[in-house]
Design an enzyme around this catalytic site. Sequence first.
Site, PDB file in Angstrom:
ATOM      1  CD  GLU A 175      -5.013  -3.716  -4.235  1.00 42.23           C
ATOM      2  OE1 GLU A 175      -5.119  -3.453  -3.028  1.00 42.23           O
ATOM      3  OE2 GLU A 175      -3.967  -4.167  -4.739  1.00 42.23           O
ATOM      4  CB  SER A 223      -0.971  -0.044   1.179  1.00 45.69           C
ATOM      5  OG  SER A 223      -1.991   0.917   1.040  1.00 45.69           O
ATOM      6  CG  HIS A 255      -5.658  -2.392   0.257  1.00 47.55           C
ATOM      7  ND1 HIS A 255      -4.711  -2.338  -0.720  1.00 47.55           N
ATOM      8  CD2 HIS A 255      -5.266  -1.490   1.214  1.00 47.55           C
ATOM      9  CE1 HIS A 255      -3.790  -1.443  -0.395  1.00 47.55           C
ATOM     10  NE2 HIS A 255      -4.089  -0.931   0.786  1.00 47.55           N
TER      11      HIS A 255
END
Length: 511
Positions: free
Chosen positions: A327, A195, A416
């Site tokens: 995600e 990230s 994610h």
Amino acid sequence: MTTDSSPEQPIAQTTSGAVRGTRRADGSVAFLGIPFAEPPTGARRFQAPEPKGPWDGVLDATAYGATPQRKALAEITTIPEPSIPGDSTLNVNVFTPDPAPASEGAGLPVLVWIHGGGFIAGSPASPWYDGRAFNRDGVVTVSVSYRLGFDGFGWLPDAPANRGVLDWILALEWVRDNIAAFGGDPRRVTIAGQSAGGGSVMTLLTVPSARHLFHRAISVSGVPGDVPLHDAQALTARLAEHLGVPATLAGFASVSEATLIEAQRFELVPGGATDPESVLRGMTTMNGRLGLGPIVDGELVVDTVEAGMIAGRGADKPLLVSATREEFAGFFTGRLDDFDAVAPTRALELMGVPEPLAEAYVATQPGERTGVVAGRFVSDVMFRERVIRWLALRDDAETWVSDFVWRSAVSGIAEHCLDVPFIFDVLDDPDVTRVAGPHAPQELADRIHGAVVAFVRDGSPGWSRSDRDASGIEVFDAAGAPPVEPFASARVLAAAKRLAEAASTTPSTPV
């Protein structure tokens, strides 16, 4: 400080002094909370990091250092991130299979992990970043902390910019100067992160002053900051007005960090309508950027990641890039019934996508519900489309790409952060069950973790390099799952962006 030693608590010597770690049941040794810089408080708060001075005796490194959570994104994070109070927040954690100093040419490869959290949250003390599995496979692992939020990335006219970037660089200098004392080879350092941490890796890949400090790079769901200077200056002005202080070092130094964090929340975390069409219209501001992060200041961060790639910076470093299929889709897939009231193509049009592009995008995922399509669109804009562009910009540079598509039994998507416990092979951590369900496939962790180990050790994850046309992408799913075309919808957005740029026009969609 104490001076006694035992087999259960080995001692290593750093350039600042001796540190005591803990030998664990599997034989690995953890040295936790070793300061690489002086506490960034008081007069040091908005300055470049100051290397840690020497200490007497043996520093106890058996517990994580201070990692107080700078909330906002931390409230919604998937990764467990403990909040540990304290002022000495610039630390490294070293996990090693052998703390004995490496003899010439005998050191183990090193993985340096930079945590995510949108540049405003996160913690290197997460149990998902424990390096025990990497130690088992002969890799020394280091997790690093850095200043977050405005303290790390806010612009001030009379203070150094990109203080968080300077923190990363100083941590890497610490690794260069000290990792041999923990059995690592400073000539075999791979930087990695997920990230915002993956974005940090991409920034470091193209920052000239960092290039000599590492040799390979891994970006997992990377979101670079690439904050334009004028945007950073505008945020400072808004925060100063909100706080009622001058937009200067002295003005912001007069504000406590807690107060500044609340002001960040006001500026960076929007609220708003909840009905489906209004939510979709609100997505027209999506551009793949975060409000705080590395600033393109023309000095340390000389230009954007993509401009750096065009200039050839980082082309000498092998790069492994990955993303998850959905995600940031969780917001939408958690309200599938609500979004079913809007047709998929119409939903994308409400998000600012021209009709032909919306139709082409929806065609890549026939039969999917509107919430899934909208969620993947946001995921592609924020994460996945740029991976396809990076491949083209890297040209012939050694680059490998993977697509994590295994769906959590809890969320129903490849969301994610879901890939992180697979990368670190920590499926036995209780929070993995909370996020992935009770039967996360160990064979998938074996494959993914093994690929990262191979890349860190040998410079290749075990499949063919990805070409600039995005061929050769590895798909990670459970054994026996139906085949998935990797990055299919992201390719549509990448092509649309290339066409828009070729026509020298501003695209009307946030791709």
